[in-house]
Design a protein around this motif. Structure first.
Motif, PDB file in Angstrom:
ATOM      1  N   GLU A 290     -18.460 -16.710 -25.256  1.00 21.36           N
ATOM      2  CA  GLU A 290     -18.601 -18.195 -25.909  1.00 21.36           C
ATOM      3  C   GLU A 290     -17.064 -18.886 -26.107  1.00 21.36           C
ATOM      4  OE1 GLU A 290     -21.040 -20.508 -29.324  1.00 21.36           O
ATOM      5  OE2 GLU A 290     -21.408 -18.244 -29.089  1.00 21.36           O
ATOM      6  N   ALA A 291     -16.513 -18.359 -27.078  1.00 24.22           N
ATOM      7  CA  ALA A 291     -15.168 -18.678 -27.872  1.00 24.22           C
ATOM      8  C   ALA A 291     -14.381 -19.316 -26.837  1.00 24.22           C
ATOM      9  CB  ALA A 291     -14.751 -17.722 -28.727  1.00 24.22           C
ATOM     10  N   PRO A 292     -13.914 -18.236 -25.789  1.00 21.70           N
ATOM     11  CA  PRO A 292     -12.974 -18.726 -24.794  1.00 21.70           C
ATOM     12  C   PRO A 292     -13.571 -19.633 -23.742  1.00 21.70           C
ATOM     13  CG  PRO A 292     -13.598 -16.556 -24.403  1.00 21.70           C
ATOM     14  CD  PRO A 292     -14.303 -16.924 -25.708  1.00 21.70           C
TER      15      PRO A 292
ATOM     16  N   LEU B 233     -15.690 -22.119 -24.570  1.00 19.43           N
ATOM     17  CA  LEU B 233     -15.706 -23.628 -25.274  1.00 19.43           C
ATOM     18  C   LEU B 233     -14.191 -24.036 -25.406  1.00 19.43           C
ATOM     19  CD1 LEU B 233     -18.382 -22.732 -28.132  1.00 19.43           C
ATOM     20  CD2 LEU B 233     -18.758 -24.175 -25.950  1.00 19.43           C
ATOM     21  N   ALA B 234     -13.251 -23.247 -25.700  1.00 18.00           N
ATOM     22  CA  ALA B 234     -11.981 -23.522 -25.498  1.00 18.00           C
ATOM     23  C   ALA B 234     -11.566 -24.320 -24.173  1.00 18.00           C
ATOM     24  CB  ALA B 234     -11.015 -22.525 -26.123  1.00 18.00           C
TER      25      ALA B 234
END
Length: 295
Positions: free
Chosen positions: A95-97, A99-100
């Motif tokens: 999720e984090a990478p 979204l970035a």
């Protein structure tokens, strides 16, 4: 003014009809808000994370997006383009990478979740629903909103539902008077909103309370203490949906329940075509009272 609808299906046999029933309910609420419309659908889980994104220039922005994101993540990414939106399926731990990467590409994230997909645009409910093929979508539950803009511009980002956490979203009828103060309080916790819409603040408040360990019911009860103004909130989570009205409850609301479903709408006429509505238990939700159902 705005119109809200929500439908929680108790029987799996009705799940293929979720989008069709929600669409009819939302179209009935058109005259409560013709500016923009949106629906959150909680469908089947696939073991992947669904990221729903939007672009004003989808032909350009979505071309090769799945391949580029997959290369950045080092994992295959599936993409389903639906008009101005696309649903990307990525690994659960990415999720984090993801979204970035999407932020750098300039596409707008509408929502993230294992089962939730959010579709919203400017326009009449019948047109928005047709553009996204909502009638053909199945699932366990969903919420929708048709907006009459008051406190912010008529834009895609200003449309409801608002999502500020995985598999959680909110639709709202009313107006919050302390939303700017609440923005500052949330910012001190590292939680930032992206729009001027007070509903996004309500969504962020609820998701922050759940992240701190509150149940959905406790988070909705917290809105009665911490959020000022007049509001009817209908919120969706991966396992259900909840309803709360402020203590004055000046905004119209009605609920219906049968052995097959629980339904919410701003007006009873949105229930007219629901199966078995003639034998449903129908009531007006009480002020300052939390209702929620989970599967």
């Amino acid at each position: 003014m705005c119109g809200i609808v929500g439908l929680f299906l108790k029987k799996e046999a009705l799940r293929p009809r979720l989008g069709d029933m929600l669409t009819d309910m939302l179209i009935t609420m058109t005259d409560r808000g013709p500016d923009s419309a949106g629906i959150a659908i909680y469908g089947e889980e696939s073991g992947k994370l669904k990221i729903t994104v939007q672009s004003d220039t989808p032909a350009a922005d979505f071309a090769g997006l799945d391949l580029a994101l997959g290369e950045a993540l080092g994992a295959p990414v599936a993409m389903r383009v639906v008009d101005t939106h696309a649903v990307l399926n990525v690994p659960l731990d990415a999720e984090a990478p993801a979204l970035a990467f999407l932020d750098k590409r300039g596409v707008r994230v509408m929502g993230v979740g294992e089962s939730m997909e959010i579709f919203k645009e400017v326009g009449l409910p019948k047109d928005v629903a047709a553009r996204f093929g909502i009638r053909a979508m199945g699932g366990s539950h969903g919420i929708g909103h048709t907006r009459m803009a008051t406190e912010s511009a008529v834009t895609t980002l200003g449309a409801h539902p608002f999502s500020t956490a995985g598999d959680q979203c909110l639709v709202h009828n009313g107006s919050l008077s302390n939303h700017n103060d609440m923005r500052r309080r949330l910012a001190r916790k590292g939680i930032y909103t992206k729009t001027e819409n007070d509903t996004e603040v309500g969504a962020a408040y609820i998701s922050s309370r759940i992240a701190e360990g509150a149940t959905l019911g406790e988070a909705l009860e917290g809105t009665l203490k911490d959020l000022d103004g007049f509001f009817t909130f209908v919120t969706g989570t991966k396992t259900g949906f909840g309803v709360v009205r402020d203590p004055v409850a000046c905004k119209p609301a009605v609920m219906a329940e049968t052995d097959d479903y629980v339904a919410f709408a701003s007006e009873y006429r949105a229930f007219a075509d629901l199966p078995g509505i003639e034998t449903a238990r129908v009531w007006e939700p009480e002020p300052a009272t939390v209702y929620f159902w989970e599967r």
